[in-house]
Design a protein around this motif. Structure first.
Motif, short mmCIF file in Angstrom:
data_model
loop_
_atom_site.label_atom_id
_atom_site.label_comp_id
_atom_site.label_asym_id
_atom_site.label_seq_id
_atom_site.Cartn_x
_atom_site.Cartn_y
_atom_site.Cartn_z
N LEU A 184 2.23 2.64 -8.39
CA LEU A 184 3.47 3.42 -8.40
C LEU A 184 3.39 4.57 -7.41
N LYS A 185 2.22 5.17 -7.30
CA LYS A 185 2.03 6.28 -6.35
C LYS A 185 2.27 5.78 -4.93
N SER A 186 1.78 4.55 -4.67
CA SER A 186 1.92 4.00 -3.31
C SER A 186 3.37 3.68 -2.97
N LEU A 187 4.26 3.62 -3.97
CA LEU A 187 5.66 3.31 -3.70
C LEU A 187 6.47 4.55 -3.35
N GLY A 188 5.81 5.69 -3.29
CA GLY A 188 6.53 6.90 -2.89
C GLY A 188 6.84 7.84 -4.03
N ALA A 189 6.14 7.69 -5.16
CA ALA A 189 6.39 8.58 -6.29
C ALA A 189 5.83 9.97 -5.99
N THR A 190 6.55 10.98 -6.40
CA THR A 190 6.07 12.34 -6.19
C THR A 190 5.15 12.76 -7.34
N GLU A 191 5.26 12.07 -8.45
CA GLU A 191 4.54 12.47 -9.66
C GLU A 191 4.23 11.20 -10.44
N VAL A 192 2.96 10.98 -10.79
CA VAL A 192 2.64 9.84 -11.64
C VAL A 192 1.88 10.36 -12.84
N GLU A 193 2.26 9.91 -14.02
CA GLU A 193 1.68 10.49 -15.22
C GLU A 193 1.44 9.39 -16.25
#
Lengths: 197, 431
Positions: A184-193
């Motif tokens: 998900l981070k690699s898809l351009g998310a600014t925040e992953v939790e």
């Protein structure tokens, strides 16, 4: 995740949640999640996003079948109700005839006249159809539901304002806490939790 | 998120994409010829036959004339609604609507022809026929409009009251007036469209929108009175306030079916690619579905109120049809409502060219039967479909169809320079 809910120790992982900055990022991220083969996931946005159903690979809703079933029930119910009350005497089947209703003479019309039944059949068809749509919607959405781990999450609240969120649930067969998060981070998310239940 | 416009305007407006092959014009000429021959044979059979056959010819041709008129009137009325509500999705389909309503004169000419034919049939042998015509219980005479028959209306108190409206000079004046008014409206819309195509000026779009708001009122009044004159007055004792609404519904549903068929065929043959997409078909399918339901609603309302009130002079119109054309009276609600209703419910059916095309053809055929059911039972002497019915109904319908094919083949399929062309090109249904 639900079966962990009543164990007080060690909160289990409920989902991985990613916040996206804008519509186009979350839209293409949704397409990637679809292509990755996730099944237990959803997109949350403050407003409807045109074309998101296709981007998520959602199948056509089954609500229409619930609605159709409700409408047919309504039409059949109206027909039986009126047939029984206005032309009950025509039921002349042994045993069943103890339930026969009334013969109501309206302006010399036939007792069983489809013409005068039609408006009621239409009305009850619409009424039961909308009941079917409402109940079907609740059932398919597994509602009412009192709590979801996402609801208490600070970042998730932004989806009612300016945030766009994709959450992949732990129930997904392809779910892996670390891999899904980095995906998900690699898809351009600014925040992953990681959301705990 | 909306889909990026990846169309290329040059490809959309390329000549091979916006023109049909020459074979369409030839097929149109053929169909027109077949229709003309059918109508001519029907007329000849009328001349060579007895009074009953003459009446049959007039009734059958009147059905065909109203069918040929219903498509243009429906297209004209619906175009004006779309102009008035400023519909953007539709502008590239507009040209075909214009093609259909530009041919309104064919139906009008056939109605005038039927009127003239009745004149010929009744002026010579009319008096003689009326003398020995009294033997039949059904009072057969070579009249379509019985109120024009002095022997029929003699001593009819009701006719004396309606004479102010139903008299020959006023009838002819009205007939000319409808033709002139519709002609002026059609000429205006075609002229504005041509102006825009030639100059690229956006002003015609505004003009057409404004004119439509007034045009719709004029259209409503003229079509209402045309329906009174050419259909309802065939049984001048009968009256129904729902009749004009039925006429509107039936015109629009038939026009939408015809236009759906045109666009499905254009797509099938690879024309107007990029300009007419499944999204447009989907919208046409939705409208077709909606107006099918509207037709059923209006038809049922008309029947239901008359059935409930049970006043003899109203019920006799339905009694006649239910008693003598029972099969058709049951076929219409089934085939004009239940079947297309069920077929068009699933969303894929409204988006698929095959299914939409099938329903369109289906509705056009049932529309023919619907008009037949309205007019033809008035001739009580013959209660089955004859060869004259076949020729008389299909004649004008085929002439119209052939002329329409020739017109479609003779000009570009989509309009150029419409200010809302981008909106139409990127149009998408999200439901």
């Amino acid at each position: 995740m639900a079966h962990h809910a009543h164990e007080p120790s060690a909160p289990a992982t409920a989902a991985v949640m990613a916040v996206f900055p804008d519509v186009s990022t979350v839209f293409s991220a949704a397409e990637r999640c679809r292509d990755e083969g996730f099944t237990h996931w959803d997109v949350f946005a403050p407003f409807p996003i045109h074309g998101i159903n296709e981007a998520m690979g959602l199948k056509p809703s089954k609500v229409s079948f619930c609605m159709g079933a409700g409408a047919l029930t309504g039409v059949a119910f109206a027909l039986l109700l009126q047939g029984w009350t206005a032309a009950g005497g025509i039921i002349n089947i042994p045993w069943l005839n103890q339930f026969s209703g009334y013969d109501i003479n309206t302006a010399g019309k036939p007792f069983f006249a489809w013409e005068q039944f039609t408006p009621i059949m239409f009305e009850l068809g619409v009424l039961f159809g909308s009941f079917g749509a409402l109940l079907g919607m609740l059932m398919l959405n597994k509602l009412p539901r009192h709590h979801h781990p996402l609801m208490t999450n600070e970042h998730f609240l932004s989806t009612s304002d300016d945030g766009f969120v994709i959450a992949v649930e732990a129930a997904d067969p392809k779910f892996d806490e670390r891999e899904t998060a980095s995906f998900l981070k690699s898809l351009g998310a600014t925040e992953v939790e990681v959301v705990k239940s | 998120m909306s889909v990026a416009p990846h169309f290329e305007l040059e490809r959309v407006f390329a000549k091979e994409n916006t023109h049909t092959g020459a074979s369409l014009a030839r097929m149109g000429q053929g169909l027109l010829l077949i229709g003309a021959i059918f109508a001519a044979i029907a007329v000849v059979m009328g001349f060579s036959g007895d009074v009953e056959r003459k009446a049959l010819t007039l009734h059958a041709l009147q059905v065909g004339a109203i069918v040929a008129l219903s498509f243009p009137l429906g297209a004209l009325g619906f175009s004006m609604i779309l102009h008035a509500v400023n519909a953007g999705w539709w502008v590239l389909l507009r040209k075909q609507f214009e093609n259909v309503f530009s041919l309104f004169w064919i139906g009008c000419l056939f109605v005038a022809g039927v009127f003239a034919l009745q004149w010929i049939f009744t002026s010579g042998g009319g008096a003689a026929a009326a003398e020995h015509g009294a033997e039949a219980a059904h009072h057969t005479s070579a009249y379509l409009w019985h109120w024009m028959d002095p022997t029929y209306t003699a001593g009819d108190h009701l006719y004396e009251h309606k004479k102010v409206f139903l008299n020959l000079p006023f009838f002819v004046i009205r007939m000319v007036a409808y033709f002139v008014i519709w002609g002026a409206m059609v000429a205006f819309f075609l002229g504005q469209a041509r102006r825009q195509e030639e100059s690229g000026d956006p002003q015609p779009t505004v003009n057409m929108g404004r004119a439509s708001c007034i045009g719709l009122v004029i259209f409503a009044v003229t079509t209402a009175f045309a329906a009174y004159d050419w259909m309802m007055s065939l049984d001048y004792h009968w009256f129904s306030t729902m009749f004009t609404v039925w006429f509107f519904a039936s015109n629009v549903v038939s026009a939408l079916a015809l236009l759906s068929l045109i666009f499905v065929l254009l797509k099938t043959f690879g024309r107007a690619q990029g300009a007419i997409t499944n999204e447009h078909l989907h919208d046409l399918g939705k409208l077709l579905f909606g107006f099918t339901v509207f037709w059923a609603y209006i038809s049922f309302s008309q029947y239901f109120l008359i059935w409930y009130a049970n006043i003899p002079e109203e019920t006799m119109w339905f009694n006649l049809r239910r008693a003598e054309w029972t099969w058709l009276s049951w076929a219409l609600p089934t085939c004009h409502f239940i079947v297309p209703f069920l077929l068009l419910i699933p969303k894929p059916a409204r988006r698929s060219g095959m299914m939409l095309g099938f329903v369109a053809v289906w509705i056009i055929v049932v529309h023919l039967l619907d008009v037949f059911w309205q007019i033809r039972p008035q001739l009580r002497a013959v209660t089955h479909i004859t060869i004259v019915d076949f020729l008389g109904v299909l004649g004008p319908a085929c002439v119209f169809g052939g002329a329409l094919m020739m017109r479609i083949a003779s000009r570009p399929l989509i309009p150029k320079n419409d200010p809302r062309q981008d909106e139409a090109l990127t149009h998408k249904n999200y439901v």
